[in-house]
Design a protein around this motif. Structure first.
Motif, short mmCIF file in Angstrom:
data_model
loop_
_atom_site.label_atom_id
_atom_site.label_comp_id
_atom_site.label_asym_id
_atom_site.label_seq_id
_atom_site.Cartn_x
_atom_site.Cartn_y
_atom_site.Cartn_z
N LYS A 1 4.65 -9.06 7.32
CA LYS A 1 3.31 -9.20 6.73
C LYS A 1 2.27 -8.49 7.60
N SER B 1 6.14 -4.90 3.17
CA SER B 1 5.20 -5.82 3.81
C SER B 1 4.50 -6.70 2.78
N LYS C 1 1.18 4.20 5.80
CA LYS C 1 1.26 3.77 4.39
C LYS C 1 0.02 4.27 3.66
N ASN D 1 -1.15 0.14 7.71
CA ASN D 1 -1.67 -0.06 6.35
C ASN D 1 -3.11 0.40 6.32
N THR E 1 7.38 -6.60 -4.97
CA THR E 1 7.34 -7.58 -6.05
C THR E 1 8.74 -8.01 -6.48
N GLY F 1 4.50 -3.99 -8.94
CA GLY F 1 5.63 -4.24 -9.84
C GLY F 1 5.87 -3.08 -10.79
N GLY G 1 7.33 -0.95 -7.75
CA GLY G 1 8.03 -1.33 -8.97
C GLY G 1 9.53 -1.17 -8.94
N ASN H 1 3.81 -4.21 10.13
CA ASN H 1 2.71 -3.61 9.36
C ASN H 1 1.40 -4.09 9.97
#
Ligand SMILES: Cc1cc2nc3c(=O)[nH]c(=O)nc-3n(C[C@H](O)[C@H](O)[C@H](O)COP(=O)(O)O)c2cc1C
Length: 332
Positions: free
Chosen positions: A73, A49, A194, A154, A295, A246, A273, A127
């Motif tokens: 999103k 998301s 989440k 979320n 990311t 990331g 990541g 999400n």
């Protein structure tokens, strides 16, 4: 973002170059399918998301129907404008964002975006984020009557000034109530919770989600972080703090995923990541049923489809019939 040594052009990590010889001696197509509660996904690679819009913006590079699922999103009941700019800044090999959950709102998503996305054949997770417990229930109830395949709660956004966000997911009682009431409101649609990344006892929180009916948990969200401009002595983001994502967060994500996967009966979806299929395999060895790419999609929008094909080749080259043969094999 500075060039990440983790993502070289040919995709080879220095110490794993041999496993990158992906095109030789392939056997029959391996089975990449995974199960998320009642849902069977064709592969374990999901778009996270916030980095894949409403599912079609990056379709030219990454067809949503080729992934296990796409997670759209974060949606609130009404549209949110998010935080002022700048909202994203590079930070070492990662980035810090404080988008502030800008989104079109639930009704616009249902009217404009969901139909065309579902027409592609994609499996879609929505999400959602609320400012109160009742927001989550209202969002879930409405989405339960839509074409979304599952809903991801979320409860763990690090860069939100609104009440709720991080605190819901870190507070055992709130998490239990939000999960229980959302599961009830969702009818039969699976609920994924989440979880927040930075808590004293991630396993207890994951068990609360499980015990209150979640079909799966996903972790981790971005981490609370700050980037400073030394000259101006101001934060680089207009919001001040933001969420770090990331490669720098991968070790923490792996740890949290491994602990939860060992303790839970429901599937764990790992993220944080993941920049190539070898990262994804580390999460699967740690026990993840599936992974999400966040990311990594911003660095290279073709990455998830490439990963699906690289995972298939990895299994074939290592004489593995399916991901179950290596899932949770971490010696820990
Ligand atoms: C620009 C941006 C926007 C995000 N928006 C959301 C969101 O709306 N909802 C959510 O649950 N997570 C959101 N996230 C968090 C990601 O889904 C993911 O949990 C986190 O970035 C860690 O994964 P990664 O290292 O692969 O990016 C966002 C992340 C980024 C970078």
């Amino acid at each position: 973002m500075p060039k990440n040594p983790h993502l070289p052009k040919n995709g080879a990590k220095p110490d794993q170059a041999q496993s990158r010889d992906l095109n030789s001696n392939l056997g029959p197509e391996p089975d990449l399918s995974v199960k998320l509660g009642p849902l069977k996904l064709k592969n374990p690679v999901l778009a996270a998301s916030g980095t894949f819009g409403y599912g079609l913006e990056l379709a030219a590079f990454c067809p949503p129907q080729d992934l296990g699922a796409v997670i759209t999103k974060g949606l609130s009941l009404k549209p949110w404008s998010g935080n002022p700019s700048p909202r994203i800044v590079e930070a070492g090999f990662g980035l810090i964002n404080a988008i502030g959950l800008e989104n079109v709102g639930l009704e616009a998503f249902l009217e404009k975006y969901l139909g065309p996305l579902k027409k592609t054949g994609a499996v879609v997770g929505a999400n959602v984020l609320g400012q109160s417990q009742s927001d989550y229930v209202a969002l879930t109830e409405r989405l339960s009557q839509s074409q979304v395949d599952f809903i991801e709660l979320n409860v763990s956004c690090p860069n939100l000034q609104h009440p709720g966000g991080l605190s819901f997911g870190s507070d055992a009682l709130s998490l239990a109530q939000i999960t229980k009431n959302s599961v009830k409101a969702a009818n039969d649609k699976p609920i994924v919770v989440k979880l927040p990344p930075l808590v004293t006892d991630i396993v207890s929180l994951a068990k609360i989600a499980q015990d209150n009916g979640a079909s799966a948990v996903s972790l981790i969200n971005s981490l609370p972080a700050l980037s400073i401009n030394l000259e101006s002595r101001q934060a680089n983001l207009a919001n001040g703090p933001g969420g770090l994502s990331g490669p720098p967060i991968k070790p923490l994500a792996l740890r949290q995923v491994a602990l939860c996967a060992q303790a839970l009966a429901i599937p764990v979806i790992g993220l944080g990541g993941i920049m190539d299929h070898l990262d994804a395999l580390e999460f699967i060895v740690a026990g993840a049923e599936a992974v999400q790419i966040g990311t990594g999609l911003l660095v290279d929008p073709t990455l998830p489809v490439q990963m699906v094909s690289d995972l298939a080749k990895y299994l074939a080259q290592n004489n593995l019939k399916n991901l179950g043969e290596i899932r949770g094999t971490l010696k820990f």
